[in-house]
Design an enzyme around this catalytic site. Structure first.
Site, PDB file in Angstrom:
ATOM      1  N   MET A 138     -39.285  -1.956  16.974  1.00 13.21           N
ATOM      2  CA  MET A 138     -38.391  -1.168  17.815  1.00 13.21           C
ATOM      3  C   MET A 138     -36.921  -1.294  17.420  1.00 13.21           C
ATOM      4  O   MET A 138     -36.051  -0.759  18.117  1.00 13.21           O
ATOM      5  CB  MET A 138     -38.572  -1.556  19.287  1.00 13.21           C
ATOM      6  N   GLU A 139     -36.625  -1.976  16.287  1.00 14.93           N
ATOM      7  CA  GLU A 139     -35.223  -2.209  15.944  1.00 14.93           C
ATOM      8  C   GLU A 139     -34.845  -2.019  14.475  1.00 14.93           C
ATOM      9  O   GLU A 139     -33.699  -1.683  14.170  1.00 14.93           O
ATOM     10  CB  GLU A 139     -34.809  -3.638  16.349  1.00 14.93           C
ATOM     11  N   GLU A 167     -37.966 -14.530  20.668  1.00 19.05           N
ATOM     12  CA  GLU A 167     -37.698 -14.618  19.238  1.00 19.05           C
ATOM     13  C   GLU A 167     -36.455 -15.466  18.977  1.00 19.05           C
ATOM     14  O   GLU A 167     -36.420 -16.271  18.034  1.00 19.05           O
ATOM     15  CB  GLU A 167     -37.514 -13.213  18.667  1.00 19.05           C
ATOM     16  N   ASP A 227     -49.391  -8.817  16.231  1.00 17.67           N
ATOM     17  CA  ASP A 227     -50.610  -8.141  16.693  1.00 17.67           C
ATOM     18  C   ASP A 227     -50.920  -6.996  15.745  1.00 17.67           C
ATOM     19  O   ASP A 227     -50.063  -6.539  14.988  1.00 17.67           O
ATOM     20  CB  ASP A 227     -50.445  -7.623  18.123  1.00 17.67           C
ATOM     21  N   GLY A 255     -45.783  -5.151  15.059  1.00 13.32           N
ATOM     22  CA  GLY A 255     -47.197  -4.809  15.057  1.00 13.32           C
ATOM     23  C   GLY A 255     -47.612  -4.400  13.659  1.00 13.32           C
ATOM     24  O   GLY A 255     -46.958  -3.567  13.032  1.00 13.32           O
TER      25      GLY A 255
END
Length: 238
Positions: free
Chosen positions: A178-179, A12, A202, A60
């Protein structure tokens, strides 16, 4: 307006540094997961004093109308893997760190600018429709921005079963990462305007063994982060 962008991974970081190569926007990698994200946000605030922080990168997606390369905008974010119980405070809900907001809301100004972005992209791309220089990729005017709830946890969602377990508790969630919530919590503590602005890599409920995710980085990612620059330019124009 000094803008800071936090991403989790080298992939990223590489994409966004290309996008902001000639800009004074601060783009930094925090590392994967909630602890790294919170530390990264605190360090960015301490060292750079940004006026706003954006959690960027990929996520996601969830929902029938959300597709790979769309943008999810965290109108609000929370944790999907936090539970503080009811022994001390029976008002704390699932996903909430006791003493913190149940959900972290995006800065109203940043959210409003994100809502203006899709129409701006469409106007720009109409001028390029017949251009020979238009890249042979997903037409940018087809990019859709989806405001809503992004949920965060220390789990890479690589199975439909895991995604279903998250959506069972947060059926309105449009994405999982996740962040973002950890960055939002740090920004809340330090009173820094925040928004999560992420590319869908995704759709776990339509995927098998994260094949869409891997295909995203192999074939799609190169042109997926330019919309982030447009968003940043919009907030810096005011």
């Amino acid at each position: 307006m000094k803008t800071g962008i936090i991403v989790a991974m080298d992939k990223e970081l590489e994409q966004l540094r290309k996008v902001f190569a000639e800009s004074d926007v601060v783009v930094e990698k925090c590392g994967i997961g909630k602890v790294n994200a919170a530390l990264g946000a605190a360090e960015m605030i301490r060292r750079h004093r940004p006026d706003v922080i954006i959690s960027s990168g990929c996520a996601g997606g969830n929902g029938d109308g959300i597709n790979v390369q769309d943008i999810v905008v965290g109108a609000e974010v929370c944790y999907h893997d936090v539970y503080c119980g009811t022994a001390i405070d029976n008002t704390t809900v699932y996903g909430q760190v006791q003493g913190m907001p149940a959900r972290y809301k995006a800065d109203p100004y940043l959210l409003r600018k994100s809502e203006e972005l899709r129409s701006k992209i469409r106007r720009q791309q109409e001028k390029l429709t017949n251009s020979e220089d238009l890249p042979n990729t997903q037409h940018p005017s087809s990019i859709i921005l989806h405001p809503g709830l992004i949920v965060t946890g220390d789990w890479f969602v690589d199975s439909k079963e895991k995604m279903r377990s998250i959506i069972e508790k947060f059926p309105e969630a449009i994405a999982v990462d996740m962040e973002s919530a950890a960055i939002a919590q740090a920004c809340h503590i330090y009173n820094v305007p925040f928004i999560s602005f992420r590319v869908v890599s995704d759709i776990p409920l339509r995927d098998t063994d994260a094949s869409q995710y891997h295909n995203f980085w192999e074939n799609i990612a190169e042109n997926s982060f330019h919309v982030t620059r447009t968003f940043v330019e919009m907030i810096r124009e005011d």
